[in-house]
Design an enzyme around this catalytic site. Structure first.
Site, PDB file in Angstrom:
ATOM      1  N   ASP A  59       0.852  -1.203   0.000  1.00  0.00           N
ATOM      2  CA  ASP A  59       0.000   0.000   0.000  1.00  0.00           C
ATOM      3  C   ASP A  59       0.882   1.245   0.000  1.00  0.00           C
ATOM      4  OD1 ASP A  59      -2.480  -1.439   0.226  1.00  0.00           O
ATOM      5  OD2 ASP A  59      -1.982  -1.854   2.319  1.00  0.00           O
ATOM      6  N   GLY A  77      16.069  19.462  -6.052  1.00  0.00           N
ATOM      7  CA  GLY A  77      17.438  19.656  -5.566  1.00  0.00           C
ATOM      8  C   GLY A  77      17.448  19.925  -4.076  1.00  0.00           C
ATOM      9  N   HIS A 120       5.805  13.048   9.189  1.00  0.00           N
ATOM     10  CA  HIS A 120       4.949  13.986   8.452  1.00  0.00           C
ATOM     11  C   HIS A 120       4.401  13.321   7.190  1.00  0.00           C
ATOM     12  CE1 HIS A 120       3.786  18.091   6.934  1.00  0.00           C
ATOM     13  NE2 HIS A 120       3.980  17.490   5.766  1.00  0.00           N
ATOM     14  N   GLU A 121       5.293  12.692   6.419  1.00  0.00           N
ATOM     15  CA  GLU A 121       4.856  12.080   5.153  1.00  0.00           C
ATOM     16  C   GLU A 121       3.828  10.981   5.383  1.00  0.00           C
ATOM     17  OE1 GLU A 121       6.853  14.936   3.587  1.00  0.00           O
ATOM     18  OE2 GLU A 121       5.396  13.665   2.565  1.00  0.00           O
ATOM     19  N   HIS A 130      -2.488  19.435   6.004  1.00  0.00           N
ATOM     20  CA  HIS A 130      -1.654  20.215   6.902  1.00  0.00           C
ATOM     21  C   HIS A 130      -2.417  20.816   8.072  1.00  0.00           C
ATOM     22  CE1 HIS A 130       1.501  20.528   3.521  1.00  0.00           C
ATOM     23  NE2 HIS A 130       1.837  19.593   4.424  1.00  0.00           N
TER      24      HIS A 130
HETATM   25  C1  LIG Z   1       7.326  19.232   6.306  1.00  0.00           C
HETATM   26  C2  LIG Z   1       8.329  18.548   5.348  1.00  0.00           C
HETATM   27  C3  LIG Z   1       8.928  17.324   5.989  1.00  0.00           C
HETATM   28  C4  LIG Z   1       7.610  18.168   4.046  1.00  0.00           C
HETATM   29  C5  LIG Z   1       7.114  19.357   3.242  1.00  0.00           C
HETATM   30  C6  LIG Z   1       6.601  18.912   1.870  1.00  0.00           C
HETATM   31  S1  LIG Z   1       5.038  18.112   1.846  1.00  0.00           S
HETATM   32  C7  LIG Z   1       4.525  18.146   0.219  1.00  0.00           C
HETATM   33  N1  LIG Z   1       5.169  16.727   2.276  1.00  0.00           N
HETATM   34  N2  LIG Z   1       4.071  18.820   2.671  1.00  0.00           N
HETATM   35  C8  LIG Z   1       8.242  20.333   2.923  1.00  0.00           C
HETATM   36  O1  LIG Z   1       9.219  19.948   2.332  1.00  0.00           O
HETATM   37  N3  LIG Z   1       8.025  21.619   3.263  1.00  0.00           N
HETATM   38  C9  LIG Z   1       8.949  22.673   2.886  1.00  0.00           C
HETATM   39  C10 LIG Z   1       8.195  23.961   2.659  1.00  0.00           C
HETATM   40  C11 LIG Z   1       9.092  25.053   2.220  1.00  0.00           C
HETATM   41  C12 LIG Z   1       9.729  25.953   3.051  1.00  0.00           C
HETATM   42  N4  LIG Z   1      10.457  26.803   2.286  1.00  0.00           N
HETATM   43  C13 LIG Z   1      10.339  26.463   0.959  1.00  0.00           C
HETATM   44  C14 LIG Z   1      10.932  26.996  -0.193  1.00  0.00           C
HETATM   45  C15 LIG Z   1      10.616  26.428  -1.434  1.00  0.00           C
HETATM   46  C16 LIG Z   1       9.764  25.307  -1.515  1.00  0.00           C
HETATM   47  C17 LIG Z   1       9.184  24.759  -0.349  1.00  0.00           C
HETATM   48  C18 LIG Z   1       9.490  25.360   0.885  1.00  0.00           C
HETATM   49  C19 LIG Z   1      11.273  27.856   2.847  1.00  0.00           C
HETATM   50  C20 LIG Z   1      12.769  27.459   2.937  1.00  0.00           C
HETATM   51  C21 LIG Z   1      13.047  26.235   3.799  1.00  0.00           C
HETATM   52  C22 LIG Z   1      13.224  25.015   2.912  1.00  0.00           C
HETATM   53  C23 LIG Z   1      13.575  23.733   3.655  1.00  0.00           C
HETATM   54  C24 LIG Z   1      12.398  23.153   4.418  1.00  0.00           C
HETATM   55  N5  LIG Z   1      11.287  22.876   3.532  1.00  0.00           N
HETATM   56  C25 LIG Z   1      10.012  22.848   3.946  1.00  0.00           C
HETATM   57  O2  LIG Z   1       9.702  23.009   5.120  1.00  0.00           O
HETATM   58 CA   LIG Z   2      14.465  19.311  -2.224  1.00  0.00          CA
HETATM   59 ZN   LIG Z   3       3.043  18.051   4.122  1.00  0.00          ZN
END
Ligand SMILES: CC(C)C[C@H](CS(C)(=N)=N)C(=O)N[C@H]1Cc2cn(c3ccccc23)CCCCCCNC1=O
Ligand SMILES: [Ca+2]
Ligand SMILES: [Zn+2]
Ligand SMILES: [Zn+2]
Length: 170
Positions: A59, A77, A120-121, A130
């Site tokens: 699943d 990236g 979280h995932e 969220h």
């Molecule tokens: C909660 C996670 C485990 C999963 C989530 C993705 S999801 C789909 N599972 N909800 C996630 O990756 N959120 C981004 C959200 C986010 C924060 N910024 C971003 C800049 C660009 C793109 C995204 C982000 C600002 C800069 C900080 C970047 C590093 C941290 N990234 C995040 O917190």
């Molecule tokens: Ca990334």
């Molecule tokens: Zn999320």
């Protein structure tokens, strides 16, 4: 907390998962243990159990991938989006993908804490969207926090029990 529109959920009490690939950042055994712990944090609260399978289709298919990896959601990236997961359902439903361009860590305060991200995932894989509560596991942005006292918040627990009911291990 918030549920995903029309509340998709798993209807069987046993949900299977399979770890399809690993990150070079952590030993395989540690990834296995963290995945099991993240899933257990949710299943402790609801009448649902996770079963690990080693082959075939599960699943929840768990993968580490970077950039374009075969779904319409290519990773970006290092940094930015860290991972994504699909709501309960067939095929891609429930699957969780982790960006291999992140530096996945366990217990240290560098990189991205894999337990925190995985929990979280899997919340998404179970049907949670969220939360607006800062500090909730389902909050949209990743917060370092202290790996020592990482646990589900009341908000996370309320949300998952809204969807699946309470676990009454009498
Ligand atoms: C909660 C996670 C485990 C999963 C989530 C993705 S999801 C789909 N599972 N909800 C996630 O990756 N959120 C981004 C959200 C986010 C924060 N910024 C971003 C800049 C660009 C793109 C995204 C982000 C600002 C800069 C900080 C970047 C590093 C941290 N990234 C995040 O917190
Ligand atoms: Ca990334
Ligand atoms: Zn999320
Ligand atoms: Zn993906």
């Amino acid at each position: 907390y918030s549920l995903i529109p029309n509340s998709p959920k798993w209807y069987s009490r046993a949900v299977t998962y399979r770890i399809m690939s690993y990150t070079p950042d952590l030993p395989k055994l540690v990834v296995d243990q963290i995945v099991a712990k993240a899933l257990r944090m949710w299943s402790e609260q609801i009448p649902l159990n996770f079963i690990r399978v080693r082959w075939g289709t599960a699943d929840i298919m768990i993968d580490f991938a970077s950039r374009d990896h075969g779904d319409n959601y290519p990773f970006d990236g290092p940094g930015n989006t860290l991972a994504h997961a699909f709501p309960p359902g067939p095929g891609l439903g429930g699957d969780a993908h982790f960006d291999n361009d992140e530096y996945w860590t366990d217990g240290t305060n560098t990189g991205v804490n894999f337990l925190r991200a995985a929990t979280h995932e899997f919340g998404h894989s179970l049907g949670l969207d969220h939360s607006s509560v800062p500090g909730a596991v389902m909050y949209p942005t990743y917060e370092k926090g202290n790996p020592k006292d990482f646990r589900l918040t009341e908000d996370d627990i309320e949300g998952i029990q809204k969807l699946y009911g309470k676990r009454n291990d009498s």
